[in-house]
Design a protein around this motif. Structure first.
Motif, PDB file in Angstrom:
ATOM      1  N   THR A 391      78.501  64.200   0.555  1.00 40.45           N
ATOM      2  CA  THR A 391      77.450  65.231   0.509  1.00 40.45           C
ATOM      3  C   THR A 391      76.105  64.620   0.912  1.00 40.45           C
ATOM      4  N   GLY A 392      75.914  63.369   0.557  1.00 41.39           N
ATOM      5  CA  GLY A 392      74.684  62.675   0.953  1.00 41.39           C
ATOM      6  C   GLY A 392      74.572  62.578   2.466  1.00 41.39           C
ATOM      7  N   MET A 393      75.669  62.240   3.104  1.00 43.75           N
ATOM      8  CA  MET A 393      75.677  62.126   4.574  1.00 43.75           C
ATOM      9  C   MET A 393      75.372  63.462   5.234  1.00 43.75           C
ATOM     10  N   MET A 394      75.897  64.514   4.629  1.00 44.29           N
ATOM     11  CA  MET A 394      75.736  65.844   5.228  1.00 44.29           C
ATOM     12  C   MET A 394      74.385  66.471   4.881  1.00 44.29           C
ATOM     13  N   GLY A 395      73.587  65.759   4.107  1.00 45.69           N
ATOM     14  CA  GLY A 395      72.274  66.282   3.733  1.00 45.69           C
ATOM     15  C   GLY A 395      72.360  67.354   2.666  1.00 45.69           C
ATOM     16  N   LEU A 396      73.469  67.388   1.930  1.00 44.00           N
ATOM     17  CA  LEU A 396      73.637  68.420   0.905  1.00 44.00           C
ATOM     18  C   LEU A 396      73.180  67.951  -0.475  1.00 44.00           C
ATOM     19  N   ALA A 397      72.847  66.681  -0.574  1.00 42.39           N
ATOM     20  CA  ALA A 397      72.342  66.174  -1.857  1.00 42.39           C
ATOM     21  C   ALA A 397      70.812  66.184  -1.796  1.00 42.39           C
ATOM     22  N   SER A 398      70.198  66.207  -2.953  1.00 44.76           N
ATOM     23  CA  SER A 398      68.725  66.252  -2.958  1.00 44.76           C
ATOM     24  C   SER A 398      68.162  64.842  -2.810  1.00 44.76           C
ATOM     25  N   ILE A 399      68.292  64.333  -1.611  1.00 37.51           N
ATOM     26  CA  ILE A 399      67.763  62.986  -1.344  1.00 37.51           C
ATOM     27  C   ILE A 399      66.934  63.043  -0.065  1.00 37.51           C
ATOM     28  N   PRO A 400      65.963  62.125   0.062  1.00 37.30           N
ATOM     29  CA  PRO A 400      65.142  62.150   1.279  1.00 37.30           C
ATOM     30  C   PRO A 400      65.948  61.746   2.512  1.00 37.30           C
ATOM     31  N   PHE A 401      65.435  62.052   3.683  1.00 33.59           N
ATOM     32  CA  PHE A 401      66.161  61.681   4.900  1.00 33.59           C
ATOM     33  C   PHE A 401      66.148  60.170   5.101  1.00 33.59           C
ATOM     34  N   ALA A 402      64.997  59.551   4.877  1.00 35.93           N
ATOM     35  CA  ALA A 402      64.885  58.091   5.036  1.00 35.93           C
ATOM     36  C   ALA A 402      63.742  57.595   4.168  1.00 35.93           C
ATOM     37  N   ASP A 403      63.747  56.292   3.889  1.00 32.74           N
ATOM     38  CA  ASP A 403      62.613  55.710   3.171  1.00 32.74           C
ATOM     39  C   ASP A 403      62.343  54.313   3.727  1.00 32.74           C
ATOM     40  N   GLU A 404      61.379  53.666   3.127  1.00 36.29           N
ATOM     41  CA  GLU A 404      60.950  52.345   3.585  1.00 36.29           C
ATOM     42  C   GLU A 404      62.124  51.360   3.625  1.00 36.29           C
ATOM     43  N   PHE A 405      62.961  51.415   2.593  1.00 29.46           N
ATOM     44  CA  PHE A 405      64.095  50.500   2.458  1.00 29.46           C
ATOM     45  C   PHE A 405      65.102  50.715   3.585  1.00 29.46           C
ATOM     46  N   THR A 406      65.450  51.982   3.841  1.00 30.86           N
ATOM     47  CA  THR A 406      66.411  52.299   4.902  1.00 30.86           C
ATOM     48  C   THR A 406      65.882  51.824   6.246  1.00 30.86           C
ATOM     49  N   LEU A 407      64.624  52.117   6.504  1.00 27.15           N
ATOM     50  CA  LEU A 407      64.046  51.769   7.802  1.00 27.15           C
ATOM     51  C   LEU A 407      63.969  50.248   7.971  1.00 27.15           C
ATOM     52  N   TYR A 408      63.679  49.568   6.874  1.00 27.88           N
ATOM     53  CA  TYR A 408      63.619  48.104   6.949  1.00 27.88           C
ATOM     54  C   TYR A 408      64.970  47.550   7.394  1.00 27.88           C
ATOM     55  N   TYR A 409      66.027  48.028   6.766  1.00 28.79           N
ATOM     56  CA  TYR A 409      67.345  47.483   7.093  1.00 28.79           C
ATOM     57  C   TYR A 409      67.816  47.923   8.475  1.00 28.79           C
ATOM     58  N   LEU A 410      67.412  49.112   8.871  1.00 27.51           N
ATOM     59  CA  LEU A 410      67.767  49.555  10.220  1.00 27.51           C
ATOM     60  C   LEU A 410      67.119  48.626  11.243  1.00 27.51           C
ATOM     61  N   LYS A 411      65.876  48.263  10.973  1.00 25.37           N
ATOM     62  CA  LYS A 411      65.150  47.374  11.893  1.00 25.37           C
ATOM     63  C   LYS A 411      65.744  45.963  11.835  1.00 25.37           C
ATOM     64  N   SER A 412      66.000  45.504  10.620  1.00 23.08           N
ATOM     65  CA  SER A 412      66.479  44.140  10.447  1.00 23.08           C
ATOM     66  C   SER A 412      67.848  43.932  11.105  1.00 23.08           C
ATOM     67  N   TYR A 413      68.696  44.917  11.012  1.00 26.65           N
ATOM     68  CA  TYR A 413      70.050  44.773  11.550  1.00 26.65           C
ATOM     69  C   TYR A 413      70.228  45.533  12.872  1.00 26.65           C
ATOM     70  N   GLY A 414      69.114  46.005  13.439  1.00 26.63           N
ATOM     71  CA  GLY A 414      69.194  46.810  14.662  1.00 26.63           C
ATOM     72  C   GLY A 414      69.918  46.102  15.787  1.00 26.63           C
ATOM     73  N   VAL A 415      69.552  44.843  16.028  1.00 29.42           N
ATOM     74  CA  VAL A 415      70.164  44.104  17.138  1.00 29.42           C
ATOM     75  C   VAL A 415      71.663  43.931  16.894  1.00 29.42           C
ATOM     76  N   LEU A 416      71.990  43.566  15.668  1.00 30.33           N
ATOM     77  CA  LEU A 416      73.407  43.338  15.347  1.00 30.33           C
ATOM     78  C   LEU A 416      74.216  44.631  15.487  1.00 30.33           C
ATOM     79  N   LEU A 417      73.632  45.745  15.029  1.00 32.35           N
ATOM     80  CA  LEU A 417      74.328  47.031  15.158  1.00 32.35           C
ATOM     81  C   LEU A 417      74.528  47.389  16.627  1.00 32.35           C
ATOM     82  N   LEU A 418      73.497  47.108  17.418  1.00 29.21           N
ATOM     83  CA  LEU A 418      73.580  47.398  18.856  1.00 29.21           C
ATOM     84  C   LEU A 418      74.642  46.508  19.515  1.00 29.21           C
ATOM     85  N   VAL A 419      74.593  45.231  19.183  1.00 28.49           N
ATOM     86  CA  VAL A 419      75.580  44.291  19.739  1.00 28.49           C
ATOM     87  C   VAL A 419      76.993  44.732  19.362  1.00 28.49           C
TER      88      VAL A 419
END
Lengths: 496, 367
Positions: A391-419
């Motif tokens: 439900t969280g993935m589908m946006g059906l839970a009452s949670i924000p779309f993104a936060d500082e923590f999520t964005l940090y890890y997306l940036k930190s692991y961006g290259v590895l995810l792309l690779v």
């Protein structure tokens, strides 16, 4: 013993090469058996007796089936072999699950104690391999192996012993028997075959050690953060999907590479599953040896797709229930298997044709979208948590779309995810092939055909080869650095 | 030819690795990682028949790997320069310091810490006892916004505490510290930079005194490999560990109630320098209960500090204005029967923990 460990790389392998490479051919299977037993004993201790017992049981059953071919005794021997193998699996892998569920259903007041047996490493793989042997002997597809050393060397063969690929006896029978590989070359460690094995092994180790382990850390960190966001769930799902692919396909690459180094050709286990354009195609590309096993030993004997519709659906459901249950003694794996059963029946009967007619990009998106949920189910043993994640993935839970923590890890692991996303497609191999072709060679050779028909090495190709050798050396050093630094190293498929 | 060369290179590397590992003598301690290294296991019948023996051997081989530090640095280099990761093993480098990512703020944990503090106050302290609490900011709090990674929200943490502890005085340390007051490779603060913090504590308990650190003797040890140093492999140089003495500190009398500790009953255990954790210089390391008596103190005041490892380095300075300082570490002892060991009458009481402790308050024991 893990392939990506110091004990394996810097002690076991050099000693194996020295021992295996220099013994006369007729003793190679014996040496292989001894090394394989040590490989298993190193991690599992006394559990080695289960492996030896399984080998012995199927060796004897194979001989009995052959001796009494066509009689009821042969059938009895086959049934006995299957019962013993399934019994071993049920005892060591599923007993806790059965007792737990029985307690929950009938004995809530006075529950039975859980057996708590430890899962012997690779039991799901070697029991399936030995079962395939007795079934194949019964069907007359292969002859029973009369030499116990040869048979035990097949069952215990260390490259594929603990996490596949599921090598059937028929895949390697000729190689075991005659000391030759399937391409007819001499089994001694010919340089080219050995070198190709090294190449494949290193690719697999890089996949496992650099990509899979790092992505495993990422998905664990994200799920453990306690501050979920929609984006976090998607990134965690993507990193887990990539982790399990690179972990398992990396292990298969290492196994295939090691097989080549010691003169065996193992079947392929993965073929870029994430480029699939349907769920049917995905399962032709993911864990191919397991799918093949269930197809040949369960689906087709049940009638496969050549029976009336109701039975066809039943067969699909049975096979995918078993596939899910094979992956683990937990309800989420059963759910995971049934999820695929629904999708496959759906593709077969309902939307398959529409999907086939859709533009290619939509077919990819359709497949990846449905696979996303399958990996979440696979990763989440706790069914309550599974609902939360989905439900969280589908946006059906009452949670924000993104936060500082999520964005940090997306940036930190961006290259590895792309690779990892690029490496999960055939693009790098195609690019390499194009470069070689452009330089005048082909994928296999460093020589080019000159105008006079003579084969001459070309300078650029030679340079490319030198670069490849340097890359292999570099990868050995880098993977060693990762191994030395990291304690987060378990192969996911070891638990199956 | 290509595959022949590749095979030779591969086998050569493995054989060289095996040879070098066999030829290198085993080490007991890794100073950069601040830990004891695994030693060769005794291989006997029990070891061979027990599952997991292989893991023990692997642990030993990993710890004793030839040039282990080089490989660890190489891994960090690859992570940071090639894969462009922002942190390694949860640690990152910024503004010449190493930081541990501690995130997110566990509000329940902070509230639970507050409840434990209230419980202690109710159980042992009189109505008119002077009680205060302080939160030692994690050093990541002082990084400039541009380079900041997710970290514990200091303002939110102190807001929760003030909400939960309306009757207790809050001593703010934030303005008395800066990034330079912490070691570069460690989470702790530097003793030689604690003059302002010490005075803030004294003032909190109405003590008017001046701490002149420049009048004290400074002793230095280097290289000090902080707790973060060994968990990453950065190019940051190890720190210098400085400790202060004067006649009064030299005259302090210490009683350490830890029965198994080797270095105890001293303010500075210099034999700890160069060991696994040089920060154990202060009182010989962690201990559930330590009393520090100052015979040269004119008054008869007592300070009880509920503290973590930060408290070790500030305690000798605090003791200059108290006849007795009692250091209680609830990570190692429960508070339920604390009055059997500590006299709370007329004592000043300070709860002095780092943000990490408030955020992981399950470690504060009641029993």
């Amino acid at each position: 013993m893990l392939f990506s460990s110091v004990s394996f790389l810097y002690y076991y392998l050099p000693i194996l090469f020295m021992g295996y490479g220099f013994v006369p051919r007729k003793y190679k299977n014996l040496v292989l058996l001894l090394f394989s037993l040590f490989f298993y004993f190193f991690g599992e201790g006394v559990y080695i007796f289960i492996l030896i017992f399984s080998s012995l049981v199927d060796y004897v059953h194979g001989l009995m089936i052959e001796k009494y071919r066509g009689t009821w005794q042969a059938k009895a021997a086959l049934v006995s072999s299957v019962v013993i193998n399934v019994g071993l699996l049920a005892t060591f892998k599923y007993s806790d699950f059965f007792v737990e569920n029985l307690n929950a259903l009938f004995f809530r007041e006075t529950p039975f104690a859980l057996p708590g047996l430890a899962l012997p490493l690779g039991i799901s793989f070697y029991t399936f391999q030995t079962m395939s042997y007795t079934i194949d002997v019964y069907r007359g597809d292969v002859k029973a192996q009369r030499n116990f050393v040869n048979f035990a060397a097949y069952v215990t063969m260390f490259p594929q012993l603990v996490a596949g690929p599921i090598v059937r006896y028929s895949d390697v029978a000729a190689q075991m028997e005659r000391g030759q590989n399937s391409s007819g070359n001499d089994r001694r460690a010919a340089w080219e075959q050995f070198g190709r094995g090294v190449e494949r092994f290193i690719v697999g180790m890089g996949k496992k050690v650099i990509i899979a382990n790092s992505l495993g850390e990422l998905s664990k960190t994200l799920y453990d953060s306690g501050e979920p966001t929609v984006a976090l769930y998607w990134i965690a799902m993507a990193s887990f999907s990539m982790q399990i692919y690179f972990d398992f396909s990396g292990y298969s690459d290492m196994a295939i590479g090691l097989g080549r180094m010691i003169g065996f050709s193992f079947p392929e286990n993965f073929n870029y599953p994430f480029v699939s354009q349907s769920i049917v195609e995905f399962w032709r590309r993911w864990h191919m040896t397991l799918s093949r096993w269930f197809r040949d030993y369960v689906y087709i004997p049940l009638g496969g797709g050549r029976c009336r519709l109701g039975k066809q659906i039943r067969n699909i459901v049975i096979v995918w229930f078993l596939t899910g249950f094979w992956h683990g003694a937990s309800w989420n794996f059963i759910l995971w298997g049934l999820y695929f059963a629904v999708l496959l029946v759906g593709e077969k009967l309902l939307w398959g044709r529409a999907v086939a007619k859709a533009p290619r990009v939509l077919r990819h998106m359709y497949t990846l979208f449905l696979l996303s949920f399958s990996f979440v189910i696979f990763d989440t043993v706790d069914l309550g948590l599974l609902w939360e994640r989905l439900t969280g993935m589908m946006g059906l839970a009452s949670i924000p779309f993104a936060d500082e923590f999520t964005l940090y890890y997306l940036k930190s692991y961006g290259v590895l995810l792309l690779v990892s996303a690029v490496a999960a497609t055939p693009l790098p191999v195609r690019l390499y092939g194009k470069i070689r072709t452009r330089l005048g060679g082909d994928m296999r050779s460093m020589e080019v055909v000159e105008a006079d028909g003579a084969m001459k090495p070309q300078r650029q190709l030679r340079l490319l080869d030198v670069l490849e050798i340097c890359a292999v050396a570099f990868m050995v050093v880098i993977c060693t650095a990762y191994i030395v630094d990291s304690s987060f190293n378990p192969f996911l498929y070891f638990r199956f | 030819m290509k595959y022949k060369l590749m095979s030779i290179v591969f086998c050569g590397l493995l054989l060289c690795g095996m040879g070098l590992n066999l030829a290198t003598p085993d080490r007991d301690i890794s100073y950069t990682e601040r830990r004891q290294l695994a030693q060769a296991p005794r291989i006997d019948g029990e070891f061979l028949t027990t599952r997991g023996g292989g893991e023990t051997i692997e642990e030993y081989l990993l710890d004793q790997f030839w040039n282990r530090d080089f490989f660890r640095i190489l891994k960090v280099w690859f992570d940071q320069k090639v894969l462009r990761k922002s942190d390694t093993n949860g640690l990152y480098e910024a503004e010449g310091h190493l930081f541990q990512m501690e995130y997110p703020l566990d509000e329940d944990s902070v509230r639970s810490a507050a409840q434990k503090m209230l419980d202690i106050q109710k159980k042992f302290l009189s109505q008119d006892a002077k009680v205060a609490y302080a939160v030692i900011p994690d050093k990541a709090h002082y990084i400039s916004e541009g380079t900041k990674r997710p970290s514990l929200d200091y303002e939110k943490m102190t807001a929760i505490l003030s909400e939960e502890l309306p009757e207790m005085d809050y001593l703010s340390l934030e303005e008395h510290l800066s990034l330079e007051d912490y070691y570069r490779t460690d989470l702790h603060w530097k003793q030689e930079n604690l003059a302002q913090v010490t005075q803030a504590v004294w003032e909190q308990f109405d003590i008017r005194a001046q701490l002149n650190i420049q009048d004290m003797s400074a002793h230095a040890y280097q290289p000090f490999y902080g707790a973060y140093y060994g968990r990453t492999a950065s190019s940051i140089k190890p720190d210098e560990l400085i400790w202060l003495t004067d006649e009064e500190i030299d005259g302090l009398s210490v009683k350490d109630y830890d029965e198994v500790k080797e270095s105890k009953d001293v303010v500075y255990a210099e034999e700890k320098l160069g060991g696994v954790d040089s920060y154990e210089l202060f009182f010989g390391g962690n201990s559930p209960l330590i009393t520090v008596d100052n015979p040269q103190c004119r008054g008869k005041r007592q300070l009880i500090v509920f503290r973590d490892s930060f408290g070790s380095s500030i305690a000798p300075l605090l003791a200059k204005e108290y006849s007795r300082v009692v250091l209680v570490d609830l990570r190692f002892m429960g508070y339920e029967f604390l009055d059997q060991f500590v006299d709370f009458d007329d004592a000043d009481v300070l709860f002095l923990w780092g943000q990490q402790v408030y955020n992981n308050s399950a470690m504060l024991r009641q029993r």
